[in-house]
Design a protein around this motif. Structure first.
Motif, PDB file in Angstrom:
ATOM      1  N   LEU A   1       0.782  -0.888  -0.308  1.00  0.00           N
ATOM      2  CA  LEU A   1      -0.145   0.276   0.393  1.00  0.00           C
ATOM      3  C   LEU A   1       0.560   1.432  -0.075  1.00  0.00           C
ATOM      4  O   LEU A   1       2.077   1.316   0.876  1.00  0.00           O
ATOM      5  N   GLN A   2      -0.054   2.672  -0.438  1.00  0.00           N
ATOM      6  CA  GLN A   2       1.770   3.815  -0.399  1.00  0.00           C
ATOM      7  C   GLN A   2       0.808   4.350   0.175  1.00  0.00           C
ATOM      8  O   GLN A   2       0.488   4.647   1.660  1.00  0.00           O
ATOM      9  N   CYS A   3      -0.496   5.213  -0.162  1.00  0.00           N
ATOM     10  CA  CYS A   3      -1.177   6.497   0.684  1.00  0.00           C
ATOM     11  C   CYS A   3      -2.093   4.806   2.077  1.00  0.00           C
ATOM     12  O   CYS A   3      -2.429   5.034   3.452  1.00  0.00           O
ATOM     13  N   GLY A   4      -2.765   3.998   1.414  1.00  0.00           N
ATOM     14  CA  GLY A   4      -3.332   3.353   2.307  1.00  0.00           C
ATOM     15  C   GLY A   4      -5.095   2.893   2.024  1.00  0.00           C
ATOM     16  O   GLY A   4      -5.641   2.628   3.480  1.00  0.00           O
ATOM     17  N   PHE A   5      -5.865   3.824   1.977  1.00  0.00           N
ATOM     18  CA  PHE A   5      -7.187   4.374   2.262  1.00  0.00           C
ATOM     19  C   PHE A   5      -7.839   3.216   1.156  1.00  0.00           C
ATOM     20  O   PHE A   5      -8.581   3.180   2.584  1.00  0.00           O
ATOM     21  N   CYS A   6      -7.088   2.891   0.312  1.00  0.00           N
ATOM     22  CA  CYS A   6      -7.843   2.059  -0.562  1.00  0.00           C
ATOM     23  C   CYS A   6      -7.910   0.670   0.553  1.00  0.00           C
ATOM     24  O   CYS A   6      -8.220  -0.754   0.433  1.00  0.00           O
TER      25      CYS A   6
ATOM     26  N   CYS B   1      -7.841   1.644  -6.276  1.00  0.00           N
ATOM     27  CA  CYS B   1      -6.462   2.008  -5.935  1.00  0.00           C
ATOM     28  C   CYS B   1      -5.609   3.028  -6.622  1.00  0.00           C
ATOM     29  O   CYS B   1      -5.631   2.583  -8.358  1.00  0.00           O
ATOM     30  N   ARG B   2      -6.103   4.258  -6.188  1.00  0.00           N
ATOM     31  CA  ARG B   2      -5.783   5.304  -7.199  1.00  0.00           C
ATOM     32  C   ARG B   2      -3.573   5.184  -6.993  1.00  0.00           C
ATOM     33  O   ARG B   2      -2.894   6.589  -7.722  1.00  0.00           O
ATOM     34  N   CYS B   3      -2.898   4.878  -6.047  1.00  0.00           N
ATOM     35  CA  CYS B   3      -1.430   4.894  -6.353  1.00  0.00           C
ATOM     36  C   CYS B   3      -0.792   3.562  -6.190  1.00  0.00           C
ATOM     37  O   CYS B   3       0.347   3.927  -6.665  1.00  0.00           O
ATOM     38  N   THR B   4      -1.218   2.461  -6.424  1.00  0.00           N
ATOM     39  CA  THR B   4      -0.002   1.142  -6.541  1.00  0.00           C
ATOM     40  C   THR B   4      -0.752   0.926  -8.146  1.00  0.00           C
ATOM     41  O   THR B   4      -1.797   1.151  -7.803  1.00  0.00           O
TER      42      THR B   4
ATOM     43  N   MET C   1      -0.221  -5.711  -4.477  1.00  0.00           N
ATOM     44  CA  MET C   1      -1.527  -7.050  -3.915  1.00  0.00           C
ATOM     45  C   MET C   1      -1.332  -7.840  -3.780  1.00  0.00           C
ATOM     46  O   MET C   1      -1.431  -8.622  -2.838  1.00  0.00           O
TER      47      MET C   1
HETATM   48  S1  FES Z   1      -2.800   2.530  -1.667  1.00  0.00           S
HETATM   49 FE1  FES Z   1      -3.472   4.824  -1.737  1.00  0.00          FE
HETATM   50  S2  FES Z   1      -4.877   4.110  -2.733  1.00  0.00           S
HETATM   51 FE2  FES Z   1      -4.466   2.288  -2.676  1.00  0.00          FE
END
Ligand code: FES
Ligand code: FES
Length: 162
Positions: free
Chosen positions: A97-102, A134-137, A142
């Protein structure tokens, strides 16, 4: 107002909520379980995914009243006295994960998949994550983590087998 009793993470919880309250809002606001995230609120992003009676659902699309008498598992219910769940450990180990929100929604979708398909293929994993944006990865880490966790949950590694 409606009074609902829901089995959440193994415990019967009761709250009185306005009839239009979604399961997601009830989890976050009434049951103090903020792990399930409020993203789009219209069923598009999967950030709110929880497992209801064994099936992953978007909790923003279910009314709390519809969960009456049902069994709900949220991200907060995954860890145990043995520590974090193999999925949580694998996501951390793989830096998935990056931001982790998802993350909570993705992990709950993965948990539901592995419960049904203990040795999922990559296409099956991709399919299971189809509703989780997921908009970061790029999802690659995953998928790697889900395969590692599935192996651990099958007892093929030294990880905790749940
Ligand atoms: S890690 Fe940022 S939206 Fe998935
Ligand atoms: S918040 Fe439920 S699908 Fe986006």
């Amino acid at each position: 107002m409606v009074t609902v009793t829901i089995n959440i993470n193994g415990e019967n919880r009761t709250a009185s909520v306005p009839a239009e309250t979604t399961l997601l809002r009830a989890l976050r606001d009434n049951f103090n379980l903020p792990g399930s995230k409020l993203g789009c609120d219209v069923g598009d992003c999967g950030a709110c995914t929880v497992i209801v009676d064994g099936k992953p659902i978007n909790s923003c699309l279910m009314l709390a009243a519809q969960a009456e008498g049902r069994t709900v598992l949220t991200i907060e219910g995954l860890a145990s006295s043995n520590g974090v769940h193999p999925l949580q450990r694998a996501f951390e180990d793989c830096a998935s994960l990056q931001c982790g929100f998802c993350g909570p929604g993705v992990i709950m979708s993965a948990k539901a998949l592995i419960d049904e398909v203990p040795d999922p293929s990559i296409p099956q994993i991709r399919d299971a994550l189809g509703g989780n944006l997921c908009r970061c990865t790029g999802y690659v880490k995953m998928i790697e983590a889900i395969r590692i966790a599935a192996r651990a949950m099958r007892g093929e590694t030294a990880e905790v087998n749940r």
